[in-house]
Design a protein around this motif. Structure first.
Motif, PDB file in Angstrom:
ATOM      1  N   LYS A 158       0.831  -1.221   0.000  1.00 31.14           N
ATOM      2  CA  LYS A 158       0.000   0.000   0.000  1.00 31.14           C
ATOM      3  C   LYS A 158       0.852   1.251   0.000  1.00 31.14           C
ATOM      4  O   LYS A 158       0.499   2.268  -0.589  1.00 31.14           O
ATOM      5  CB  LYS A 158      -0.914   0.006   1.235  1.00 31.14           C
ATOM      6  N   ARG A 159       1.997   1.186   0.661  1.00 32.17           N
ATOM      7  CA  ARG A 159       2.890   2.349   0.730  1.00 32.17           C
ATOM      8  C   ARG A 159       3.680   2.557  -0.569  1.00 32.17           C
ATOM      9  O   ARG A 159       4.409   3.529  -0.705  1.00 32.17           O
ATOM     10  CB  ARG A 159       3.899   2.176   1.871  1.00 32.17           C
ATOM     11  N   GLY A 160       3.606   1.570  -1.480  1.00 30.02           N
ATOM     12  CA  GLY A 160       4.317   1.712  -2.754  1.00 30.02           C
ATOM     13  C   GLY A 160       5.509   0.792  -2.894  1.00 30.02           C
ATOM     14  O   GLY A 160       6.232   0.828  -3.890  1.00 30.02           O
TER      15      GLY A 160
ATOM     16  N   GLU B 131      11.407  -4.267  -2.062  1.00 31.46           N
ATOM     17  CA  GLU B 131      11.580  -2.831  -1.836  1.00 31.46           C
ATOM     18  C   GLU B 131      10.913  -2.489  -0.512  1.00 31.46           C
ATOM     19  O   GLU B 131       9.693  -2.610  -0.393  1.00 31.46           O
ATOM     20  CB  GLU B 131      10.950  -2.055  -2.988  1.00 31.46           C
ATOM     21  N   THR B 132      11.729  -2.072   0.452  1.00 30.63           N
ATOM     22  CA  THR B 132      11.180  -1.838   1.796  1.00 30.63           C
ATOM     23  C   THR B 132      11.049  -0.342   2.106  1.00 30.63           C
ATOM     24  O   THR B 132      10.850   0.034   3.269  1.00 30.63           O
ATOM     25  CB  THR B 132      12.057  -2.531   2.858  1.00 30.63           C
ATOM     26  N   LEU B 133      11.185   0.476   1.085  1.00 34.72           N
ATOM     27  CA  LEU B 133      10.999   1.935   1.186  1.00 34.72           C
ATOM     28  C   LEU B 133      11.880   2.535   2.282  1.00 34.72           C
ATOM     29  O   LEU B 133      13.080   2.392   2.244  1.00 34.72           O
ATOM     30  CB  LEU B 133       9.520   2.258   1.370  1.00 34.72           C
ATOM     31  N   GLU B 134      11.270   3.173   3.286  1.00 33.86           N
ATOM     32  CA  GLU B 134      12.071   3.886   4.296  1.00 33.86           C
ATOM     33  C   GLU B 134      12.516   2.986   5.448  1.00 33.86           C
ATOM     34  O   GLU B 134      13.240   3.440   6.342  1.00 33.86           O
ATOM     35  CB  GLU B 134      11.270   5.070   4.857  1.00 33.86           C
TER      36      GLU B 134
ATOM     37  N   ALA C  41      13.829  -5.778   8.000  1.00 31.97           N
ATOM     38  CA  ALA C  41      14.045  -7.145   8.504  1.00 31.97           C
ATOM     39  C   ALA C  41      12.713  -7.822   8.844  1.00 31.97           C
ATOM     40  O   ALA C  41      12.474  -8.965   8.439  1.00 31.97           O
ATOM     41  CB  ALA C  41      14.954  -7.124   9.726  1.00 31.97           C
ATOM     42  N   ASN C  42      11.868  -7.107   9.561  1.00 30.29           N
ATOM     43  CA  ASN C  42      10.598  -7.739   9.965  1.00 30.29           C
ATOM     44  C   ASN C  42       9.666  -7.919   8.773  1.00 30.29           C
ATOM     45  O   ASN C  42       8.980  -8.932   8.658  1.00 30.29           O
ATOM     46  CB  ASN C  42       9.928  -6.915  11.073  1.00 30.29           C
ATOM     47  N   ILE C  43       9.668  -6.941   7.864  1.00 27.82           N
ATOM     48  CA  ILE C  43       8.825  -7.031   6.661  1.00 27.82           C
ATOM     49  C   ILE C  43       9.223  -8.292   5.890  1.00 27.82           C
ATOM     50  O   ILE C  43       8.389  -9.109   5.489  1.00 27.82           O
ATOM     51  CB  ILE C  43       9.034  -5.788   5.756  1.00 27.82           C
ATOM     52  N   ILE C  44      10.520  -8.452   5.679  1.00 28.29           N
ATOM     53  CA  ILE C  44      11.004  -9.563   4.862  1.00 28.29           C
ATOM     54  C   ILE C  44      10.806 -10.896   5.559  1.00 28.29           C
ATOM     55  O   ILE C  44      10.374 -11.877   4.932  1.00 28.29           O
ATOM     56  CB  ILE C  44      12.487  -9.334   4.498  1.00 28.29           C
TER      57      ILE C  44
ATOM     58  N   ASN D 254      19.724   2.718  14.271  1.00 31.55           N
ATOM     59  CA  ASN D 254      19.711   1.565  13.365  1.00 31.55           C
ATOM     60  C   ASN D 254      20.479   0.388  13.968  1.00 31.55           C
ATOM     61  O   ASN D 254      21.167   0.518  14.973  1.00 31.55           O
ATOM     62  CB  ASN D 254      20.291   1.967  12.008  1.00 31.55           C
ATOM     63  N   ASP D 255      20.361  -0.754  13.291  1.00 33.46           N
ATOM     64  CA  ASP D 255      20.941  -2.006  13.772  1.00 33.46           C
ATOM     65  C   ASP D 255      22.389  -2.100  13.277  1.00 33.46           C
ATOM     66  O   ASP D 255      22.639  -2.472  12.131  1.00 33.46           O
ATOM     67  CB  ASP D 255      20.078  -3.155  13.219  1.00 33.46           C
ATOM     68  N   TRP D 256      23.338  -1.760  14.169  1.00 27.28           N
ATOM     69  CA  TRP D 256      24.732  -1.713  13.713  1.00 27.28           C
ATOM     70  C   TRP D 256      25.328  -3.096  13.515  1.00 27.28           C
ATOM     71  O   TRP D 256      26.259  -3.269  12.759  1.00 27.28           O
ATOM     72  CB  TRP D 256      25.596  -0.848  14.650  1.00 27.28           C
TER      73      TRP D 256
ATOM     74  N   GLY E 111      11.118   2.558  11.778  1.00 25.13           N
ATOM     75  CA  GLY E 111      11.215   1.176  12.248  1.00 25.13           C
ATOM     76  C   GLY E 111      12.189   1.023  13.395  1.00 25.13           C
ATOM     77  O   GLY E 111      12.918   1.960  13.735  1.00 25.13           O
ATOM     78  N   GLY E 112      12.190  -0.174  13.993  1.00 28.55           N
ATOM     79  CA  GLY E 112      13.043  -0.429  15.155  1.00 28.55           C
ATOM     80  C   GLY E 112      12.783   0.633  16.219  1.00 28.55           C
ATOM     81  O   GLY E 112      11.632   0.978  16.500  1.00 28.55           O
ATOM     82  N   SER E 113      13.876   1.178  16.787  1.00 30.53           N
ATOM     83  CA  SER E 113      13.707   2.180  17.857  1.00 30.53           C
ATOM     84  C   SER E 113      13.902   3.603  17.327  1.00 30.53           C
ATOM     85  O   SER E 113      13.977   4.559  18.090  1.00 30.53           O
ATOM     86  CB  SER E 113      14.716   1.903  18.973  1.00 30.53           C
TER      87      SER E 113
END
Ligand code: NDP
Length: 429
Positions: free
Chosen positions: A150-152, A182-185, A189-192, A284-286, A331-333
Motif C-alpha cells: 500500500k505504501r508503494g 523494496e522496503t521503502l524507508e 528485517a521484519n517485513i522480509i 539503526n541495527d549496527w 522502524g526499530g527504535s
C-alpha cells in the motif's frame, strides 16, 4: 563554509557546544532543550524493548563536524566509547570539504530474503518453475505484508540458487529462493521475515522440497551506497612529506590493505569506527550493517579493503567507498529512542537514502584520516593524546584532576595506566 559558532568546537564545554549548535542553526529551541535535558532512555521504554531489562548503558554522544556531502553541510552525531574517532572524522571531512566534499551514489533500496529448501527432487526443473511462477510468488509474498505494498513498496523480483552437496563434508545440497523486496524507508528485517515465512508453503508445493528456514539476508548486495572524493595533492602536505608523497603513500596503504587480509580487517575496522557510531546514534541495527560490510569486503573472493585510493590523471587523489547500507529512517527504535530522534533532528535527513549518503561519507572520511596518519606521523600521536583522558579516568582522576593528569601524561614517554596512577599520586600530594 564552517559556521563561526562552531570554530574551536572541541575547546568548548558540552553546554557551550549545545549553544553553539543552536547559534549555528543546527538545533531549534525544542531540540536544544531536549539535548540540555539529556538523551536518557526512559525506564518504561527500555523495559519494553528487551527481555530481563535491568538498567540502561550509556555511551558518549557527540558530533563530527565539517561534512560537505552532495553540496550540503552536516554535523554528524556519533555514539561511541573510543577516543579519537570523532576527531579523526572531523579532520578528514574538513580537508575533503576544502576539495569540494563527498559525492554519493545510492543504488536501489532493495533488501533480500531467502528460503532454503532441502530434498528438492530436481533442482534444475525447480529453478525453471520458480522463474516461470515469479508473478505468483510475488503475489503470495506481497499478500503476507500488504501494508508495505500500500505504501508503494513490496516484493519485486525472484531468483533461485542451487548450492551443490559437499560429499566430503557430508553437506547436502540446498535449493535457495531469493525474494528481492523494496522496503521503502524501513530497513525491512521484519517485513522480509514475514514475507519469507509467508511464501514457504507455496515454494514447497512448487519445488517438491522441504523448507529449512525463511529469513532476511544481511548481505544486502542490492542496497549499495558509494561515497567518492577527489583531493588535489597540494592539500595533502604533512610534516616532512610533500602532498605528492602523502598521496602516493596513501595509495600504497590502500594497496597493502587490498592484498593483505590481516591489514584489510584493521583498515575496515577503522572505517566501521565511524559507520557503527552514526548507525548506532541513528537508532539503526549496527550489527546488521557491520555483518554486511565485512561480508562485502570479501565479494571478490578475498577479504580486502572496502575503500579504494587511486591517482587521477591530473595527479589528484581519488577515494571511494562502497558497501551495503540497508539503513532505516523508520522502524526499530528510530522513532522513539531519544538519541535516535535527536540524530534525525541534527542531521535533518529527509529519507533513508540521504542517511545512507551521510553514513558512507563518514566511512570514507574515517579511512582517509586513519591511513593519512598511519603513513605520515603514525597513529599513536593523535590517538594517545586523546586517550590520555580515558587513562586519567581509569587511574581514578576526578574533576580538575582529569585535565591536569591528561596534560602531564601527554608529556610522558610511556603513557600507560601505571604512569597515570603514579602521576595522580604526585598530583594529590
Ligand atoms: P519495523 O518492523 O520496526 O518497522 C517497519 C515498519 O514501519 C513497516 O513494516 C511499516 O509498517 C512501517 N512504516 C512506516 N512508514 C514507512 C515507510 N515510509 N516505509 C517503510 N515502512 C514504513 O522495522 P523493519 O522491518 O525495518 O526491521 C528492522 C528491525 O528488525 C530492527 O530493529 C532490527 O534490529 C530487527 N531485526 C533485524 C534482523 C537482522 O538484521 N537479521 C532480524 C530480525 C529483526 P506498516 O506499513 O505496517 O505501518
Amino acid at each position: 563554509m564552517e559556521s563561526k559558532h562552531l570554530q574551536k568546537f572541541y575547546d568548548k564545554t558540552p553546554a557551550e557546544r549545545i549553544t553553539a549548535l543552536k547559534s549555528a542553526g543546527i538545533l531549534d529551541e525544542e531540540a536544544t532543550a531536549n539535548l540540555q535535558a539529556g538523551l536518557r532512555l526512559p525506564q518504561e521504554i527500555a523495559d519494553n524493548m528487551i527481555e530481563n531489562q535491568l538498567s540502561t548503558y550509556d555511551l558518549p554522544y557527540g558530533v563530527a563536524l565539517n561534512f560537505l556531502i552532495d553540496g550540503k553541510e552536516y554535523a554528524v552525531p556519533m555514539a561511541i566509547e573510543e577516543p579519537s574517532v570523532i576527531a579523526a572524522a572531523s579532520a578528514g571531512a574538513k580537508l575533503i570539504a576544502k576539495a569540494g566534499g563527498f559525492r554519493t551514489t545510492i543504488q536501489e533500496r532493495i533488501m533480500i530474503g531467502q528460503v532454503a529448501l532441502k530434498n528438492v527432487p530436481d533442482s534444475v526443473a525447480a529453478e525453471q518453475l520458480i522463474l516461470s511462477h515469479q508473478e505468483e510468488i510475488l503475489k503470495v509474498a506481497n499478500a503476507a505484508h500488504p501494508s508495505i505494498v500500500k505504501r508503494g513498496g513490496g516484493a519485486r523480483r525472484v531468483s533461485a540458487r542451487i548450492l551443490l552437496a559437499d560429499d566430503v563434508e557430508g553437506i547436502p545440497s540446498f535449493f535457495v529462493v531469493h525474494l528481492h523486496v523494496e522496503t521503502l524507508e524501513a530497513m525491512g528485517a521484519n517485513i522480509i521475515n514475514t514475507m519469507m515465512e509467508g511464501v514457504i508453503p507455496y515454494l514447497e508445493s512448487l519445488t517438491g522440497g522441504e523448507a529449512l528456514m525463511g529469513i532476511l539476508t544481511n548481505y544486502a548486495t542490492d542496497c549499495l551506497a558509494t561515497a567518492e572524493c577527489r583531493i588535489p595533492a597540494a592539500l595533502l602536505t604533512k610534516g616532512v612529506y610533500s602532498g605528492e608523497e602523502v598521496r602516493d603513500r596513501l595509495i600504497e596503504a590502500y594497496q597493502f590493505a587490498y592484498v593483505d587480509p590481516y591489514r584489510a580487517v584493521t583498515n575496515n575496522k577503522g572505517i566501521m569506527n565511524g559507520i557503527d557510531a552514526i548507525v548506532l546514534a541513528s537508532g539503526n541495527d549496527w550489527r546488521a550493517i557491520s555483518a554486511g560490510a565485512h561480508a562485502y569486503a570479501s565479494h571478490s573472493g578475498q577479504y580486502r579493503s572496502l575503500t579504494t585510493w587511486k591517482k587521477a590523471e591530473n595527479g589528484d587523489l581519488l577515494g571511494s567507498l562502497t558497501l551495503p547500507l540497508p539503513i532505516g529512517a523508520v522502524g526499530g527504535s528510530i522513532n522513539f529512542h531519544p538519541a535516535a530522534k535527536m540524530t534525525k533532528e541534527i542531521l535533518g535527513y529527509q529519507s533513508a537514502a540521504e542517511l545512507e549518503s551521510i553514513i558512507v561519507s563518514v566511512g570514507l572520511a574515517q579511512n582517509f584520516s586513519a591511513i593519512k596518519a598511519l603513513v605520515t606521523e603514525g597513529i599513536q600521536k593523535g590517538h594517545m593524546g586523546l586517550h590520555s583522558r580515558s587513562l586519567a579516568i581509569s587511574a581514578g582522576a576526578t574533576g580538575d584532576e582529569i585535565e591536569q593528569l591528561s596534560a602531564r601524561l601527554k608529556a610522558e614517554k610511556n603513557m600507560n595506566l601505571a604512569t597515570a596512577q603514579d602521576l595522580l599520586e604526585r598530583i594529590r600530594k
